[in-house]
Structures are given as structure tokens and as C-alpha cells.
Design an enzyme around this catalytic site. Structure first.
Site, PDB file in Angstrom:
ATOM      1  N   GLN A 192       0.838  -1.208   0.000  1.00  0.00           N
ATOM      2  CA  GLN A 192       0.000   0.000   0.000  1.00  0.00           C
ATOM      3  C   GLN A 192       0.872   1.257   0.000  1.00  0.00           C
ATOM      4  OE1 GLN A 192      -3.012   0.863  -0.603  1.00  0.00           O
ATOM      5  NE2 GLN A 192      -3.843  -1.194  -0.774  1.00  0.00           N
ATOM      6  N   SER A 193       1.911   1.264  -0.830  1.00  0.00           N
ATOM      7  CA  SER A 193       2.814   2.408  -0.856  1.00  0.00           C
ATOM      8  C   SER A 193       2.159   3.607  -1.542  1.00  0.00           C
ATOM      9  CB  SER A 193       4.092   2.021  -1.610  1.00  0.00           C
ATOM     10  OG  SER A 193       4.850   3.179  -1.911  1.00  0.00           O
TER      11      SER A 193
END
Ligand SMILES: *Cc1c(COP(=O)(O)O)cnc(C)c1O
Length: 330
Positions: free
Chosen positions: A75-76
């Protein structure tokens, strides 16, 4: 104070707003809290990586790169915003994501999918392993006549941190025009570039505001080293005459949460709800929610001087909400 003397490409909507959080301040008492709205920088739903990318990608363009490679967690926000910036500039981009490929794409992954990103998943335990893979990939691309440019995790190197040197200067000029004295600047620390830039910016502007980092990942001893190293790299790029040592850095590591990086914490979720309910401002479960949990707790513990003015840098991250928090309709 004028801009930094480094190549820069316009990617973000700047300046971001500096707004008083009067309701939150009233509820907490003793301090005045302001939000610096870096969640509204643009680039596919905003966040702090945009400012770093203005410097990093200007450097890539100067070197005539044609493909950008970067890395981050599943979930960057950094990979999502790098992808958006590369789409805008017409550069190819490859995202090396640390973790297992999930069955469904939500949050940042969904946005990356919409941008038709080249996403490659690596189920490994450290970024060192991805670094080795990235070296191999760069060689492969060069053999095909491409000119790749690698941006490390979070864009947290001296050049990327210059985005937050610039943010500090922008912040002080806004505060001056509002007649506001800044005592503290609070931000989430994930890879250290944001804090490093702010630390340099405060000194370049010759202010005595204290930067207070809230770790969402490593122990404070690790971040004190990382932040001072990145800050020193920015200082040499800017040709400034400053020294920032690990002991000059303030980081709290009490708010990472029970399950560690990338997992919502109980206190963080409470802080998200409290901020949403009092200010109508949406924080995220991985970074800004935990940073706000830290700010609230530190106010309660009397860490901040009574009556002081605190800037909370809202670093963004909202897409991850939709992957991590589920509420029932009742
Ligand atoms: C990356 C990130 C941070 C942390 O910034 P660093 O410069 O990596 O320390 C904070 N908040 C959000 C939303 C981020 O995406």
C-alpha cells in the site's frame, strides 16, 4: 527566502494550505494545532511524496532517463504517486512492490491499476533483496538500450528530502503572513526524508521550531541516524553550512502500534475518527493517523509548552483507508 537552487519539475499543487484546527485545539486544550495540507498536493490523490518527486524526477530528466524504477510496500503511497508523476511526464515506470500479490486490488493498488502500472511483486523480507533485484533489472534494461533511473523507498535520499526543505520555507512564509509563530512541527516518519528536509529547512530559515517525528516503523535510534544522514546529504546538495547530528533529532517510537508498520493501531484508528469528527479531515491508518495519535498523547502528557503553536503536516495516505478500515452500517 527564495527557492532552492536545484533543478525542479512542477508536479504538485503548491503551496498547500495552512489551516487552523480550532475544534481539535479546543478539545485538546493548552495548544493551538494547525494543519499543513500536504494531503492535497495532487498526483492521483496527493501526499508527501509529490514534493520529493519534483526534485528527484527533475534529476532523472536531466540525466535523460526514460524509465523510472521504484519500490515500496503493497500500500505504498510513494509508488502510486511516482506512477502518477511518470504518467504526467510521459516516462515509463516499473513498480517493485514488497509483498505478496493480493487477490484483489484496493487502495493504492487500485489507483496503480487504473494508471496501468507495471507492478511486480516480491515476497521478500527486506528492501535489500529488492535492491539486488532492481540492479539486475537495470542491467537488463540497459542491455536493451534503455536508460533507467532508480528511486529508493520513499524517495528518502538527500535530493528527495529537498522537497521538504522547500516545504519548511513555504510554511514559514505562510506563517509569517498570518503572524503565526511556529513552535513545533509534527509529522509521521516512515523512511525519514520528510523529517530530514524539515530539519534542514528550519535551520536554513533560522527558526527555532522543533521538528517532532512520530515513527510508524523503526525504533527511534534507527531513525535518528537515518534522518541526520539524509539531512547531511541535502545540506551538501544545497551547499549550506549546517550540521545536523542524530542527537539533534526528536523521534517518538511509542505509536507504531501493536501490529507494526502497515497495520492499523487502536490508538491510530481512534485518532482518525476523532479528527474526522471534529475537523472533517481524513487521516490514514498507516502514517498520519498514528502521527495524530502521537500528537494527542503528547499533548495529554504535557510534552508541548502550554499555549504553543503546533503544525501537523498532513502527509496524505488516504487511499489506504479503503483497503484497511471497514465499518458496519449500524
Ligand atoms: C511516506 C509517507 C510518510 C513518511 O514520510 P517519510 O519521508 O518516508 O518519512 C508519511 N505519510 C504518508 C502518507 C506517506 O506516504
Amino acid at each position: 527566502m527564495t527557492g532552492l537552487n536545484l533543478p525542479r519539475v512542477k508536479l504538485c499543487q503548491l503551496p498547500t494550505d495552512l489551516d487552523p484546527a480550532s475544534n481539535l485545539s479546543k478539545k485538546l486544550g493548552d495548544v493551538n494545532i494547525y494543519f499543513k495540507r500536504d494531503d492535497n498536493t495532487g498526483l492521483a490523490i496527493g501526499g508527501n511524496k509529490g514534493r520529493k518527486l519534483e526534485f528527484l524526477l527533475a534529476n532523472a530528466l536531466k540525466k535523460e532517463a526514460d524509465v523510472i524504477i521504484t519500490t515500496g510496500s503493497i500500500q505504498s503511497n510513494h509508488t502510486r504517486m511516482t506512477c502518477a508523476a511518470c504518467r504526467k511526464l510521459g516516462l515509463d515506470v516499473i513498480l517493485m512492490l514488497k509483498g505478496k500479490k493480493p487477490a484483489q486490488f484496493q487502495g493504492n493498488l487500485l489507483l496503480e491499476k487504473l494508471m496501468n502500472a507495471d507492478m511486480r511483486f516480491f515476497d521478500v523480507s527486506s528492501y535489500n533483496e529488492i535492491g539486488a533485484e532492481a540492479d539486475r533489472l537495470m542491467e537488463e534494461l540497459r542491455a536493451k538500450g534503455k536508460n533507467p533511473y532508480f528511486i529508493p523507498v520513499g524517495g528518502s535520499i538527500g535530493l528527495g528530502a529537498c522537497g521538504y526543505v522547500d516545504c519548511a520555507l513555504e510554511l514559514f512564509s505562510q506563517a509569517d503572513s498570518q503572524n503565526l509563530r511556529i513552535d513545533y512541527i509534527v509529522n509521521a516518519v516512515g523512511s525519514g526524508g520528510t523529517s530530514a528536509g524539515l530539519e534542514v529547512g528550519v535551520r536554513l530559515a533560522k527558526r527555532d521550531a522543533k521538528v517532532v517525528g512520530i515513527s510508524v516503523d523503526s525504533e527511534k535510534s534507527v531513525f535518528k541516524q537515518d534522518i541526520s544522514r539524509i539531512a547531511q546529504d541535502s545540506i551538501s546538495l544545497l551547499g549550506a553550512d549546517l550540521e545536523i547530528l542524530p542527537d539533534d533529532i526528536t523521534v517518538f517510537d511509542e505509536y507504531i502500534g501493536e501490529s507494526g508498520y502497515g497495520k492499523p493501531s487502536r490508538q491510530g484508528v481512534e485518532a482518525i475518527k476523532f479528527t474526522a469528527e471534529t475537523e472533517g479531515i481524513i487521516l490514514d491508518p498507516v502514517y498520519s493517523g498514528k502521527a495524530m495519535a502521537g500528537l494527542i498523547d503528547l499533548v495529554k502528557k504535557g510534552f508541548f509548552k502550554k499555549g504553543s503553536n503546533i503544525i501537523f503536516i498532513h502527509t496524505g495516505g488516504t487511499p489506504a483507508l479503503f483497503d484497511m478500515l471497514v465499518e458496519n452500517s449500524d
